[in-house]
Design a protein around this motif. Sequence first.
Motif, mmCIF file in Angstrom:
data_model
loop_
_atom_site.group_PDB
_atom_site.id
_atom_site.type_symbol
_atom_site.label_atom_id
_atom_site.label_comp_id
_atom_site.label_asym_id
_atom_site.label_seq_id
_atom_site.Cartn_x
_atom_site.Cartn_y
_atom_site.Cartn_z
ATOM 1 N N LYS A 82 0.615 27.329 -16.991
ATOM 2 C CA LYS A 82 0.795 27.504 -18.060
ATOM 3 C C LYS A 82 -0.666 26.779 -18.867
ATOM 4 C CE LYS A 82 4.029 27.453 -20.798
ATOM 5 N NZ LYS A 82 4.908 26.983 -21.939
ATOM 6 N N ILE A 83 -1.169 27.369 -19.764
ATOM 7 C CA ILE A 83 -2.598 27.023 -20.263
ATOM 8 C C ILE A 83 -2.383 26.926 -21.869
ATOM 9 C CG2 ILE A 83 -5.008 27.834 -20.581
ATOM 10 C CD1 ILE A 83 -4.778 29.373 -17.871
ATOM 11 N N LEU A 84 -3.041 26.065 -22.472
ATOM 12 C CA LEU A 84 -2.835 25.872 -23.986
ATOM 13 C C LEU A 84 -4.377 26.096 -24.534
ATOM 14 C CD1 LEU A 84 -1.459 24.966 -26.361
ATOM 15 C CD2 LEU A 84 -2.044 22.574 -25.950
ATOM 16 N N VAL A 85 -4.460 26.791 -25.458
ATOM 17 C CA VAL A 85 -5.782 27.012 -26.007
ATOM 18 C C VAL A 85 -5.870 26.329 -27.493
ATOM 19 C CG1 VAL A 85 -7.546 28.566 -26.986
ATOM 20 C CG2 VAL A 85 -6.355 29.097 -25.081
ATOM 21 N N ALA A 86 -6.426 24.949 -27.740
ATOM 22 C CA ALA A 86 -6.091 24.284 -28.875
ATOM 23 C C ALA A 86 -7.377 24.546 -29.721
ATOM 24 C CB ALA A 86 -5.899 22.817 -28.899
ATOM 25 N N TYR A 87 -7.463 24.807 -31.087
ATOM 26 C CA TYR A 87 -8.611 25.182 -31.582
ATOM 27 C C TYR A 87 -8.493 24.742 -32.910
ATOM 28 C CZ TYR A 87 -6.600 28.981 -33.580
ATOM 29 O OH TYR A 87 -5.684 29.752 -34.546
ATOM 30 N N PHE A 88 -9.716 24.379 -33.757
ATOM 31 C CA PHE A 88 -9.781 23.989 -34.996
ATOM 32 C C PHE A 88 -10.785 25.155 -35.584
ATOM 33 C CE2 PHE A 88 -12.623 22.243 -38.550
ATOM 34 C CZ PHE A 88 -11.566 22.039 -39.386
ATOM 35 N N LEU A 124 -1.474 29.200 -27.802
ATOM 36 C CA LEU A 124 -2.177 28.739 -28.756
ATOM 37 C C LEU A 124 -1.702 27.711 -29.839
ATOM 38 C CD1 LEU A 124 -3.590 32.431 -30.012
ATOM 39 C CD2 LEU A 124 -4.957 30.877 -28.691
ATOM 40 N N TYR A 125 -2.655 26.927 -30.315
ATOM 41 C CA TYR A 125 -2.187 25.912 -30.982
ATOM 42 C C TYR A 125 -3.369 25.571 -32.030
ATOM 43 C CZ TYR A 125 -1.819 20.964 -32.827
ATOM 44 O OH TYR A 125 -1.638 20.016 -33.499
ATOM 45 N N ARG A 126 -3.088 25.752 -33.252
ATOM 46 C CA ARG A 126 -4.187 25.552 -34.208
ATOM 47 C C ARG A 126 -4.389 24.084 -34.835
ATOM 48 N NH1 ARG A 126 -6.175 29.990 -38.761
ATOM 49 N NH2 ARG A 126 -7.998 28.687 -39.609
ATOM 50 N N ILE A 127 -5.339 23.601 -34.658
ATOM 51 C CA ILE A 127 -5.519 22.143 -35.240
ATOM 52 C C ILE A 127 -5.613 22.270 -36.810
ATOM 53 C CG2 ILE A 127 -6.765 19.839 -35.130
ATOM 54 C CD1 ILE A 127 -7.606 20.787 -32.193
ATOM 55 N N ALA A 162 -5.750 13.556 -40.814
ATOM 56 C CA ALA A 162 -4.525 13.480 -40.198
ATOM 57 C C ALA A 162 -4.488 15.188 -39.937
ATOM 58 C CB ALA A 162 -3.639 12.859 -41.278
ATOM 59 N N ILE A 163 -3.749 15.439 -38.726
ATOM 60 C CA ILE A 163 -3.264 16.564 -38.160
ATOM 61 C C ILE A 163 -1.896 16.997 -38.685
ATOM 62 C CG2 ILE A 163 -3.134 18.066 -36.224
ATOM 63 C CD1 ILE A 163 -5.225 16.607 -34.895
ATOM 64 N N GLN A 164 -1.965 18.247 -39.418
ATOM 65 C CA GLN A 164 -0.595 18.674 -39.667
ATOM 66 C C GLN A 164 0.557 18.673 -38.982
ATOM 67 O OE1 GLN A 164 -1.122 22.256 -42.090
ATOM 68 N NE2 GLN A 164 0.896 22.046 -43.279
ATOM 69 N N THR A 185 -9.681 13.144 -34.072
ATOM 70 C CA THR A 185 -8.490 12.697 -34.360
ATOM 71 C C THR A 185 -7.534 13.326 -33.102
ATOM 72 O OG1 THR A 185 -8.655 12.683 -36.573
ATOM 73 C CG2 THR A 185 -6.371 12.753 -35.775
ATOM 74 N N PHE A 186 -7.702 14.736 -32.957
ATOM 75 C CA PHE A 186 -6.873 15.123 -32.011
ATOM 76 C C PHE A 186 -7.062 14.769 -30.606
ATOM 77 C CE2 PHE A 186 -7.043 18.872 -28.839
ATOM 78 C CZ PHE A 186 -5.640 19.076 -28.727
ATOM 79 N N LEU A 187 -8.260 14.504 -30.206
ATOM 80 C CA LEU A 187 -8.602 13.667 -28.771
ATOM 81 C C LEU A 187 -8.302 12.287 -28.616
ATOM 82 C CD1 LEU A 187 -12.097 15.612 -28.224
ATOM 83 C CD2 LEU A 187 -10.049 16.020 -26.971
ATOM 84 N N GLU A 188 -8.261 11.516 -29.585
ATOM 85 C CA GLU A 188 -8.014 10.150 -29.547
ATOM 86 C C GLU A 188 -6.335 10.069 -29.764
ATOM 87 O OE1 GLU A 188 -11.682 8.551 -31.755
ATOM 88 O OE2 GLU A 188 -10.100 8.650 -33.018
#
Length: 220
Positions: A37-43, A88-91, A119-121, A150-153
């Motif tokens: 499983k692979i996740l693509v997280a992006y802003f 896919l995960y949208r930040i 803050a992330i929703q 925020t996301f990486l911390e």
Amino acid sequence: MKILKYLNYIISATLISLFAQMPSHAEGNNSVARQKKILVAYFSQPEDVALDGVDAVSGASLLKKNQQIFGATQYIAQLIGDELGADLYRIEPTRPYPRDHEPLVELASKEKGDGIRPAIQHPIPDLNQYDTVFVGYPIWWYQMPMILHTFLEENDFSGKKIIPFSTHGGSRLSGTVQAIQSLQPNANVETDAFSISRDDVAKNSTEDILVNWLNDISLE
């Protein structure tokens, strides 16, 4: 004699069955990795710009491709997701960014100067199910947007492969790979990150360039 032939037949059939069940090692790294499983997280922050109806028009952080409107980073994220069969995960921030260019630039500058962590929703999916996480972002003021900090911390990527990709207006990766390594020292961060100018995202050659990059890097 008939018993001996029968035993040889049984042994041969058993060996053939065993070899047929053994996994093949002839496939490349990416073929094997795609079973995981692979996740693509992006802003991606599209701006309000005028698009003139041409099939591929890029401007600021927005583009039109195949009669659909995308944020530039969003488009690259979706290409990766489609190629690898990834989630896919949208930040997204809890307080939306302005879509007008000047207010957005001013806010991005203030966030950088004040070290703000927006803050992330939406919570990120359970990371335990992923071995590899692509992390995508535009370059703002020569670094990642502060929401990426925020996301990486807030999340622990220890033991996972992080693969950065970015869209930019001329500053390429701008030291962001090293910043990710600093924020996630226990992760395996890919140094051969993908970076593309916003002006090139909508070109027909982009998908081939991206696929070639995916084939060149290790997904593990």
